[in-house]
Every structure is written in C-alpha cells, then in structure tokens.
Design a protein around this motif. Sequence first.
Motif, PDB file in Angstrom:
ATOM      1  N   GLY A   1       5.201  41.265  30.494  1.00 21.41           N
ATOM      2  CA  GLY A   1       4.357  40.099  30.249  1.00 21.41           C
ATOM      3  C   GLY A   1       3.397  39.748  31.354  1.00 21.41           C
ATOM      4  N   GLY A   2       3.564  40.327  32.541  1.00 21.56           N
ATOM      5  CA  GLY A   2       2.644  40.065  33.636  1.00 21.56           C
ATOM      6  C   GLY A   2       3.087  38.958  34.568  1.00 21.56           C
ATOM      7  N   PHE A   3       2.310  38.765  35.620  1.00 19.20           N
ATOM      8  CA  PHE A   3       2.718  37.909  36.731  1.00 19.20           C
ATOM      9  C   PHE A   3       2.645  36.416  36.419  1.00 19.20           C
ATOM     10  CE2 PHE A   3       2.081  41.929  38.640  1.00 19.20           C
ATOM     11  CZ  PHE A   3       2.904  41.963  39.753  1.00 19.20           C
ATOM     12  N   VAL A   4       1.714  35.989  35.599  1.00 24.10           N
ATOM     13  CA  VAL A   4       1.576  34.551  35.337  1.00 24.10           C
ATOM     14  C   VAL A   4       2.832  34.011  34.665  1.00 24.10           C
ATOM     15  CG1 VAL A   4       0.239  32.783  34.125  1.00 24.10           C
ATOM     16  CG2 VAL A   4      -0.930  34.708  35.213  1.00 24.10           C
ATOM     17  N   TYR A   5       3.391  34.771  33.750  1.00 30.25           N
ATOM     18  CA  TYR A   5       4.580  34.325  33.036  1.00 30.25           C
ATOM     19  C   TYR A   5       5.860  34.623  33.818  1.00 30.25           C
ATOM     20  CZ  TYR A   5       1.185  34.398  29.223  1.00 30.25           C
ATOM     21  OH  TYR A   5       0.072  34.205  28.443  1.00 30.25           O
ATOM     22  N   ALA A   6       5.877  35.748  34.533  1.00 30.54           N
ATOM     23  CA  ALA A   6       7.101  36.160  35.241  1.00 30.54           C
ATOM     24  C   ALA A   6       7.258  35.468  36.586  1.00 30.54           C
ATOM     25  CB  ALA A   6       7.098  37.675  35.439  1.00 30.54           C
ATOM     26  N   GLY A   7       6.158  34.985  37.159  1.00 27.06           N
ATOM     27  CA  GLY A   7       6.228  34.317  38.454  1.00 27.06           C
ATOM     28  C   GLY A   7       5.792  35.226  39.575  1.00 27.06           C
ATOM     29  N   GLY A   8       4.811  34.786  40.345  1.00 23.04           N
ATOM     30  CA  GLY A   8       4.240  35.632  41.382  1.00 23.04           C
ATOM     31  C   GLY A   8       4.974  35.579  42.699  1.00 23.04           C
ATOM     32  N   THR A   9       6.242  35.914  42.696  1.00 19.81           N
ATOM     33  CA  THR A   9       6.988  36.042  43.950  1.00 19.81           C
ATOM     34  C   THR A   9       7.810  37.319  43.897  1.00 19.81           C
ATOM     35  OG1 THR A   9       8.435  34.896  45.524  1.00 19.81           O
ATOM     36  CG2 THR A   9       9.017  34.716  43.201  1.00 19.81           C
ATOM     37  N   MET A  10       8.025  37.939  45.054  1.00 17.85           N
ATOM     38  CA  MET A  10       8.614  39.274  45.087  1.00 17.85           C
ATOM     39  C   MET A  10      10.064  39.296  44.601  1.00 17.85           C
ATOM     40  SD  MET A  10       6.208  41.277  45.835  1.00 17.85           S
ATOM     41  CE  MET A  10       7.184  42.773  45.952  1.00 17.85           C
ATOM     42  N   ALA A  11      10.773  38.194  44.672  1.00 14.25           N
ATOM     43  CA  ALA A  11      12.159  38.175  44.192  1.00 14.25           C
ATOM     44  C   ALA A  11      12.213  38.536  42.710  1.00 14.25           C
ATOM     45  CB  ALA A  11      12.783  36.803  44.420  1.00 14.25           C
ATOM     46  N   TYR A  12      11.288  37.999  41.933  1.00 14.29           N
ATOM     47  CA  TYR A  12      11.276  38.286  40.506  1.00 14.29           C
ATOM     48  C   TYR A  12      10.595  39.623  40.213  1.00 14.29           C
ATOM     49  CZ  TYR A  12      12.619  33.407  40.417  1.00 14.29           C
ATOM     50  OH  TYR A  12      13.266  32.226  40.636  1.00 14.29           O
ATOM     51  N   THR A  13       9.544  39.936  40.962  1.00  9.88           N
ATOM     52  CA  THR A  13       8.897  41.234  40.794  1.00  9.88           C
ATOM     53  C   THR A  13       9.888  42.369  41.020  1.00  9.88           C
ATOM     54  OG1 THR A  13       6.707  40.410  41.407  1.00  9.88           O
ATOM     55  CG2 THR A  13       7.106  42.758  41.719  1.00  9.88           C
ATOM     56  N   ALA A  14      10.740  42.225  42.032  1.00 12.62           N
ATOM     57  CA  ALA A  14      11.756  43.251  42.307  1.00 12.62           C
ATOM     58  C   ALA A  14      12.678  43.434  41.107  1.00 12.62           C
ATOM     59  CB  ALA A  14      12.560  42.867  43.541  1.00 12.62           C
ATOM     60  N   GLY A  15      13.046  42.329  40.470  1.00 12.72           N
ATOM     61  CA  GLY A  15      13.928  42.414  39.314  1.00 12.72           C
ATOM     62  C   GLY A  15      13.283  43.139  38.149  1.00 12.72           C
ATOM     63  N   TYR A  16      12.030  42.798  37.861  1.00 16.50           N
ATOM     64  CA  TYR A  16      11.352  43.449  36.741  1.00 16.50           C
ATOM     65  C   TYR A  16      11.113  44.931  37.031  1.00 16.50           C
ATOM     66  CZ  TYR A  16      10.565  38.944  34.477  1.00 16.50           C
ATOM     67  OH  TYR A  16      10.749  37.727  33.844  1.00 16.50           O
ATOM     68  N   TRP A  17      10.766  45.254  38.276  1.00 16.31           N
ATOM     69  CA  TRP A  17      10.567  46.666  38.602  1.00 16.31           C
ATOM     70  C   TRP A  17      11.871  47.440  38.424  1.00 16.31           C
ATOM     71  CZ3 TRP A  17      12.737  49.970  42.239  1.00 16.31           C
ATOM     72  CH2 TRP A  17      12.146  51.247  42.297  1.00 16.31           C
ATOM     73  N   ALA A  18      12.986  46.862  38.879  1.00 18.19           N
ATOM     74  CA  ALA A  18      14.276  47.534  38.743  1.00 18.19           C
ATOM     75  C   ALA A  18      14.656  47.702  37.274  1.00 18.19           C
ATOM     76  CB  ALA A  18      15.356  46.749  39.484  1.00 18.19           C
ATOM     77  N   LEU A  19      14.387  46.689  36.462  1.00 17.67           N
ATOM     78  CA  LEU A  19      14.686  46.800  35.027  1.00 17.67           C
ATOM     79  C   LEU A  19      13.944  47.972  34.404  1.00 17.67           C
ATOM     80  CD1 LEU A  19      14.615  43.093  33.747  1.00 17.67           C
ATOM     81  CD2 LEU A  19      16.621  44.557  34.048  1.00 17.67           C
ATOM     82  N   HIS A  20      12.686  48.147  34.807  1.00 15.85           N
ATOM     83  CA  HIS A  20      11.895  49.235  34.248  1.00 15.85           C
ATOM     84  C   HIS A  20      12.278  50.589  34.837  1.00 15.85           C
ATOM     85  CE1 HIS A  20       8.558  51.643  32.894  1.00 15.85           C
ATOM     86  NE2 HIS A  20       8.192  51.883  34.146  1.00 15.85           N
ATOM     87  N   ALA A  21      12.432  50.647  36.150  1.00 14.33           N
ATOM     88  CA  ALA A  21      12.614  51.932  36.826  1.00 14.33           C
ATOM     89  C   ALA A  21      14.014  52.497  36.669  1.00 14.33           C
ATOM     90  CB  ALA A  21      12.277  51.787  38.313  1.00 14.33           C
ATOM     91  N   HIS A  22      15.023  51.619  36.575  1.00  5.52           N
ATOM     92  CA  HIS A  22      16.412  52.100  36.610  1.00  5.52           C
ATOM     93  C   HIS A  22      17.229  51.747  35.381  1.00  5.52           C
ATOM     94  CE1 HIS A  22      15.923  53.494  40.698  1.00  5.52           C
ATOM     95  NE2 HIS A  22      15.383  52.336  41.023  1.00  5.52           N
ATOM     96  N   ARG A  23      16.705  50.889  34.517  1.00  9.21           N
ATOM     97  CA  ARG A  23      17.460  50.468  33.323  1.00  9.21           C
ATOM     98  C   ARG A  23      18.907  50.138  33.704  1.00  9.21           C
ATOM     99  NH1 ARG A  23      13.608  49.338  29.838  1.00  9.21           N
ATOM    100  NH2 ARG A  23      15.158  49.383  28.174  1.00  9.21           N
ATOM    101  N   PRO A  24      19.114  49.242  34.664  1.00  8.29           N
ATOM    102  CA  PRO A  24      20.471  49.010  35.185  1.00  8.29           C
ATOM    103  C   PRO A  24      21.369  48.276  34.197  1.00  8.29           C
ATOM    104  CG  PRO A  24      18.959  47.406  36.088  1.00  8.29           C
ATOM    105  CD  PRO A  24      18.124  48.376  35.302  1.00  8.29           C
ATOM    106  N   ARG A  25      22.651  48.377  34.448  1.00 13.59           N
ATOM    107  CA  ARG A  25      23.635  47.590  33.699  1.00 13.59           C
ATOM    108  C   ARG A  25      23.791  46.217  34.329  1.00 13.59           C
ATOM    109  NH1 ARG A  25      28.715  46.035  33.824  1.00 13.59           N
ATOM    110  NH2 ARG A  25      29.059  47.001  35.844  1.00 13.59           N
ATOM    111  N   VAL A  26      23.623  46.160  35.672  1.00 16.10           N
ATOM    112  CA  VAL A  26      23.737  44.894  36.407  1.00 16.10           C
ATOM    113  C   VAL A  26      22.647  44.832  37.467  1.00 16.10           C
ATOM    114  CG1 VAL A  26      25.200  43.428  37.869  1.00 16.10           C
ATOM    115  CG2 VAL A  26      26.251  44.851  36.098  1.00 16.10           C
ATOM    116  N   LEU A  27      21.989  43.678  37.564  1.00  9.81           N
ATOM    117  CA  LEU A  27      21.134  43.343  38.697  1.00  9.81           C
ATOM    118  C   LEU A  27      21.873  42.293  39.514  1.00  9.81           C
ATOM    119  CD1 LEU A  27      17.468  42.839  37.363  1.00  9.81           C
ATOM    120  CD2 LEU A  27      18.312  44.684  38.818  1.00  9.81           C
ATOM    121  N   ALA A  28      22.152  42.588  40.767  1.00  7.12           N
ATOM    122  CA  ALA A  28      22.902  41.663  41.624  1.00  7.12           C
ATOM    123  C   ALA A  28      22.012  41.233  42.792  1.00  7.12           C
ATOM    124  CB  ALA A  28      24.168  42.327  42.138  1.00  7.12           C
ATOM    125  N   TYR A  29      21.749  39.939  42.880  1.00  2.54           N
ATOM    126  CA  TYR A  29      20.887  39.402  43.935  1.00  2.54           C
ATOM    127  C   TYR A  29      21.706  38.888  45.113  1.00  2.54           C
ATOM    128  CZ  TYR A  29      16.415  39.397  41.386  1.00  2.54           C
ATOM    129  OH  TYR A  29      15.259  39.759  40.765  1.00  2.54           O
TER     130      TYR A  29
END
Length: 241
Positions: free
Chosen positions: A78-106
């Motif tokens: 959906g892009g940055f305006v909806y997802a939020g322009g901070t790296m904490a959330y960008t990291a999550g979306y990148w990981a979801l796409h790149a690794h298709r993880p079962r768990v994201l742990a912050y």
Amino acid sequence: MTTCLILGSGPNVVTARDWPRAHISHILAINNAFAVRPDWDSLIFPEDFSQDRLPNALSPGQQLVSADDYVPAQNLYGGFVYAGGTMAYTAGYWALHAHRPRVLAYMGCDLTYDGAQTHFYGKGEADPLREDVTLQSLEAKSARLMIAAAEQGCAVVNLSNEPSRLVFPRATLETLPHAKPQQFDRSIAARARQMEVDLNYFVPSGRYWLEENRFDAAKLRDLDALWLDAALAPNRTSRDT
C-alpha cells in the motif's frame, strides 16, 4: 518458515545481545542496531543514513537493505503514506515480503523516547516523532502492519517488557514457537482498505513528503481509527463475552 527478529535502537535492545538463536532464523537490524550483535543477517537503513555509519565489512550471508530494496516491497503493501514513514514499520513490511515469515518479533522498537537515554547508544534522533502526516498514530500504523502480517499467516509480537507504542501482543523467546497470527475484524479491515483505495495517496517513489500537500491529515486520522478498530475489536469482544 522463518522467525524474523527485528532489532531497533531502543535502550532495551541490548537485552538481545546474548539471546540464543534457537527460535530465531533471521535477524534484521535497523540503522545502528547492527552494533548490538555481530550475527545479524540484514541491515535496513534509509536514504539519509550516513555511509560512514555502515559496517566496514560484511560477513558471509549478511546483506544491506537500502531504499532500492524496501521501497518496492512496501509499495506492495500500500505504500508509505498508509503504512507509516518510519523504519520500524518499513522493516516489518520488507521482512514480510522478502522472507514470508511465520513470526515477526520486535525488540528495541517501542517508539518511546522518554528519559536521558533514548537509544541504546545514548541520545539519538527520535525519528517517528518528527512532523509527519503519516505518523499521527504510531499505534494505528502498528495495527495495520499486524493485520497485513496476519493476512499472510504471520504473527507479530513484541519481545520488550517496556511501555510501547506498538499494539502487538507481548511474547518471550520461549513462546515464539507458539505465536499465532492475530485475530482482527475483517469487515472493518476491508473498509480501511477501501478507504485507502479511495484516497489514492500512493507514491511509487516512496518520497511521500514531496507530495504531502495533497494528503488530508483528518482523513488519515479517520483511516488510522479504522485500522485500530479492526485490530482491537476482537479483544473487546472477548472481554465482553
């Protein structure tokens, strides 16, 4: 199936320095957090991150994740305006796409900046607290990420014990293998998705601040309220029954 540990720069991230990797398959460090432990797998950083702050050398298997990598990935969600322009959330979306993880742990990403030490290395720049129309509700942006993850079968948890702006459920290293995707109200989430389509605030370049004059802050607040409602509604229902 992977469990991805995302390390931010909060003071408590040093707790993760000696964590065993028994239940962790990928470590994604944000900005300076690569200094927390040497066995990180990916380091994600924004365009304005100074090159002299990057690692001098990479170990085999380590990778740098720049805007060239994460902008296309976040655009898929959906892009940055909806997802939020901070790296904490960008990291999550990148990981979801790149690794298709079962768990994201912050860990170390609570997005609170109280006290003399705001970052594990001392006093740093509180990036998410800058004037930014996409970050009116840090809680709502975390709710949106949590729902996006759940939609692809991934749980998102917070390993921190500190006060947090994240709405993710808390977890421990021991409970990571049992983490389940969060429940959410699908009808409300669908309304939020449709509102995003109707607003049409998509910026393919990722440089949304160059087009900020066309974004209605009040409408984005309404959108945030929908995402929060979608994420929190199942918990309210369970308490009422």
